[in-house]
Write a protein that holds these residues in place. Sequence first.
Motif, PDB file in Angstrom:
ATOM      1  N   GLY A 123      20.450   4.413  18.111  1.00 45.03           N
ATOM      2  CA  GLY A 123      19.830   4.287  16.805  1.00 45.03           C
ATOM      3  C   GLY A 123      18.431   4.880  16.783  1.00 45.03           C
ATOM      4  O   GLY A 123      17.992   5.546  17.739  1.00 45.03           O
ATOM      5  N   PRO A 124      17.680   4.632  15.712  1.00 41.85           N
ATOM      6  CA  PRO A 124      16.303   5.132  15.631  1.00 41.85           C
ATOM      7  C   PRO A 124      15.439   4.479  16.706  1.00 41.85           C
ATOM      8  O   PRO A 124      15.690   3.339  17.109  1.00 41.85           O
ATOM      9  CB  PRO A 124      15.854   4.731  14.228  1.00 41.85           C
ATOM     10  N   PRO A 125      14.397   5.222  17.184  1.00 40.61           N
ATOM     11  CA  PRO A 125      13.573   4.707  18.287  1.00 40.61           C
ATOM     12  C   PRO A 125      12.672   3.547  17.886  1.00 40.61           C
ATOM     13  O   PRO A 125      12.208   2.806  18.747  1.00 40.61           O
ATOM     14  CB  PRO A 125      12.763   5.918  18.717  1.00 40.61           C
ATOM     15  N   THR A 126      12.395   3.389  16.590  1.00 37.87           N
ATOM     16  CA  THR A 126      11.493   2.323  16.153  1.00 37.87           C
ATOM     17  C   THR A 126      12.057   1.631  14.929  1.00 37.87           C
ATOM     18  O   THR A 126      12.906   2.181  14.209  1.00 37.87           O
ATOM     19  CB  THR A 126      10.098   2.859  15.814  1.00 37.87           C
ATOM     20  N   ARG A 127      11.559   0.420  14.708  1.00 38.49           N
ATOM     21  CA  ARG A 127      11.961  -0.330  13.519  1.00 38.49           C
ATOM     22  C   ARG A 127      10.773  -1.167  13.055  1.00 38.49           C
ATOM     23  O   ARG A 127      10.076  -1.802  13.867  1.00 38.49           O
ATOM     24  CB  ARG A 127      13.145  -1.252  13.837  1.00 38.49           C
ATOM     25  N   ARG A 128      10.488  -1.140  11.773  1.00 41.45           N
ATOM     26  CA  ARG A 128       9.364  -1.885  11.222  1.00 41.45           C
ATOM     27  C   ARG A 128       9.775  -3.345  11.020  1.00 41.45           C
ATOM     28  O   ARG A 128      10.822  -3.642  10.448  1.00 41.45           O
ATOM     29  CB  ARG A 128       8.910  -1.265   9.906  1.00 41.45           C
ATOM     30  N   VAL A 129       8.884  -4.253  11.491  1.00 41.48           N
ATOM     31  CA  VAL A 129       9.153  -5.687  11.396  1.00 41.48           C
ATOM     32  C   VAL A 129       8.032  -6.333  10.602  1.00 41.48           C
ATOM     33  O   VAL A 129       6.845  -6.217  10.972  1.00 41.48           O
ATOM     34  CB  VAL A 129       9.242  -6.335  12.795  1.00 41.48           C
ATOM     35  N   GLN A 130       8.374  -7.011   9.524  1.00 43.82           N
ATOM     36  CA  GLN A 130       7.361  -7.695   8.720  1.00 43.82           C
ATOM     37  C   GLN A 130       6.901  -8.965   9.441  1.00 43.82           C
ATOM     38  O   GLN A 130       7.715  -9.703   9.993  1.00 43.82           O
ATOM     39  CB  GLN A 130       7.915  -8.053   7.341  1.00 43.82           C
ATOM     40  N   VAL A 131       5.557  -9.173   9.411  1.00 43.49           N
ATOM     41  CA  VAL A 131       4.990 -10.338  10.102  1.00 43.49           C
ATOM     42  C   VAL A 131       3.945 -10.994   9.205  1.00 43.49           C
ATOM     43  O   VAL A 131       3.455 -10.402   8.240  1.00 43.49           O
ATOM     44  CB  VAL A 131       4.331  -9.931  11.440  1.00 43.49           C
ATOM     45  N   VAL A 132       3.608 -12.218   9.565  1.00 45.82           N
ATOM     46  CA  VAL A 132       2.488 -12.928   8.952  1.00 45.82           C
ATOM     47  C   VAL A 132       1.384 -13.005  10.009  1.00 45.82           C
ATOM     48  O   VAL A 132       1.605 -13.546  11.097  1.00 45.82           O
ATOM     49  CB  VAL A 132       2.895 -14.338   8.495  1.00 45.82           C
ATOM     50  N   VAL A 134       0.856 -13.250  15.420  1.00 43.94           N
ATOM     51  CA  VAL A 134       1.845 -12.743  14.469  1.00 43.94           C
ATOM     52  C   VAL A 134       3.075 -13.642  14.480  1.00 43.94           C
ATOM     53  O   VAL A 134       3.501 -14.128  15.527  1.00 43.94           O
ATOM     54  CB  VAL A 134       2.250 -11.289  14.786  1.00 43.94           C
ATOM     55  N   THR A 135       3.624 -13.847  13.293  1.00 41.59           N
ATOM     56  CA  THR A 135       4.866 -14.602  13.137  1.00 41.59           C
ATOM     57  C   THR A 135       5.836 -13.752  12.331  1.00 41.59           C
ATOM     58  O   THR A 135       5.522 -13.353  11.193  1.00 41.59           O
ATOM     59  CB  THR A 135       4.616 -15.937  12.406  1.00 41.59           C
ATOM     60  N   PRO A 136       7.013 -13.387  12.888  1.00 45.47           N
ATOM     61  CA  PRO A 136       7.953 -12.536  12.136  1.00 45.47           C
ATOM     62  C   PRO A 136       8.464 -13.253  10.889  1.00 45.47           C
ATOM     63  O   PRO A 136       8.731 -14.463  10.919  1.00 45.47           O
ATOM     64  CB  PRO A 136       9.082 -12.273  13.135  1.00 45.47           C
ATOM     65  N   GLU A 194      13.240 -11.559  14.889  1.00 43.35           N
ATOM     66  CA  GLU A 194      13.046 -10.104  14.886  1.00 43.35           C
ATOM     67  C   GLU A 194      11.964  -9.646  15.867  1.00 43.35           C
ATOM     68  O   GLU A 194      11.880  -8.466  16.182  1.00 43.35           O
ATOM     69  CB  GLU A 194      12.689  -9.616  13.470  1.00 43.35           C
ATOM     70  N   LEU A 195      11.151 -10.562  16.349  1.00 46.91           N
ATOM     71  CA  LEU A 195      10.086 -10.205  17.286  1.00 46.91           C
ATOM     72  C   LEU A 195       9.977 -11.326  18.305  1.00 46.91           C
ATOM     73  O   LEU A 195       9.948 -12.506  17.939  1.00 46.91           O
ATOM     74  CB  LEU A 195       8.748 -10.030  16.549  1.00 46.91           C
ATOM     75  N   ALA A 196       9.909 -10.945  19.592  1.00 44.78           N
ATOM     76  CA  ALA A 196       9.897 -11.965  20.635  1.00 44.78           C
ATOM     77  C   ALA A 196       8.987 -11.512  21.767  1.00 44.78           C
ATOM     78  O   ALA A 196       8.590 -10.332  21.857  1.00 44.78           O
ATOM     79  CB  ALA A 196      11.313 -12.222  21.153  1.00 44.78           C
ATOM     80  N   GLN A 197       8.661 -12.447  22.615  1.00 41.24           N
ATOM     81  CA  GLN A 197       7.852 -12.139  23.787  1.00 41.24           C
ATOM     82  C   GLN A 197       8.527 -11.071  24.639  1.00 41.24           C
ATOM     83  O   GLN A 197       9.732 -11.133  24.868  1.00 41.24           O
ATOM     84  CB  GLN A 197       7.633 -13.412  24.612  1.00 41.24           C
ATOM     85  N   GLY A 198       7.754 -10.082  25.064  1.00 41.77           N
ATOM     86  CA  GLY A 198       8.294  -9.009  25.884  1.00 41.77           C
ATOM     87  C   GLY A 198       8.667  -7.770  25.096  1.00 41.77           C
ATOM     88  O   GLY A 198       8.849  -6.696  25.683  1.00 41.77           O
TER      89      GLY A 198
END
Length: 482
Positions: free
Chosen positions: A443-452, A463-465, A470-474
């Motif tokens: 797939g695409p190399p990057t993906r935008r993730v919305q955060v607070v 940051v909180t997804p 959608e976003l995790a440690q590591g």
Amino acid sequence: MTELLEQNVGPRDEEQAPPSGAASRRRLFIALAVASALLATGGVVASTYVKSPGQLAAETKAPPLSMITATVEKRVLSDTVVARGSVEASSQFQVTPLGGGQGAAVQVVTAVHVKTGDAVRPGDVLLEVSGRPLIALPGAVPIYRDLKPGDHGTDVAQLQAALKSLGYPTTGDDGGRFGPATKQAVAKMYAHLGFDHPVTGVDDQAKLKTAQQAVDTAQRQVDALDAQIHAASGTPATTPPGGKSGASGGGESLATQLAYAKKALLSAQDDYRTTVDTTGPMIPISEAVFLPAFPAQVTAFTAKVGDPVKAPLITLSTGRLGVHSQMTPDRAALLKPGMPVEITVTATGKHVAGKITSIGEPSAADAQADGGQGGGSGGGALTSRVTIDPVDDLGPEWAGKDVQLTVTSASSGADVLVVPLSAVSTGADGVASVVKATKDSSGPPTRRVQVVAGLTGGGFVQVTPVRSGELAQGDQVLVSGS
């Protein structure tokens, strides 16, 4: 044998015959081969310098863009303010003697007995101006006038208490009245310090002499009239009640004259007592500084013997040691009273705990603003005075030290997801997001993730997804590149 040798040796150079046709052709072939090789070599060399437009475009094309990423971490995030400060006592006093010795035409430093950092105790002579001492005395009321015989007030009572504490009691004088016992105590103090005591005026003795002469003259007049009256009556020299005995032979009676003479005597005696009460040893305003607590400390003093007196001549501090910092308003706004502070001596690394007690309103101060991170601005800039109270009393060795202040203004309290500040961007719609590097090669190399975005500190942001998971440690997030 001779013939055989001649066949092997052959003809000498000058005797050789012209080349045959075969030999000429062979030489021509060799020359053509060398020329061909030279042309081939020149073509190769020329090909390295002559390039087609396609070759030039390929060689000058920018290399493929790479992605710079950072790892999403999970930890406690704290926001800290680092600033500079100085250790000072709770009260400071700037002292400049307003006059030198009596008759001195120029105010100049004539002796120095202390230096910056010295402890000051009651009765210490700090320095001398035009030959006269500046004496440290205990008391909460600043000296605001010359303290002279005959004066009354709380400042006189304070002087009497100070003299008593130094071993010069004023017993016999009413509290707050500068009387004979106080004069005697002042004279003893100056004598102990090695100085002549100041007096109310250079003509004190002349005033006392004149007042005494007036008393003596009035007394003689009374005695003479009293003698005349008793001589005329033939009675002992006593005046009968009413003062009517005896006569002057005309005009006022002797009794009347005696009455006036006695009145003049009483007036002369009152004048003499007043002169005695208002002359003699005193404390000039230029020779004493009252400090509310001891030991005090010399905070600033750079004058040398021979220097003219300039304000402020000496700065003294008293009271519990605390820490003060001048901060720019934007940094002071991050702080609140009660916040814990780590106080570290810049030179030694020794540190103690403290807490913020007050944050002043921004004002244009002449003090240099704090420059803990990124520097500060100097005189005239708006700064806020922040006061820090150490948890434990600081020893005298802390006085005047430059310190670093570290204030934890906010903390997440628990582990949270954090990324570098540069990893978070905000779109035109106001939505914050990070660009996550994906691990799926199909797939695409990057993906935008919305955060607070939350707490910031030390170059990182919490940051909180928006969508859980959608976003995790590591995970890796883009911080540079495209």
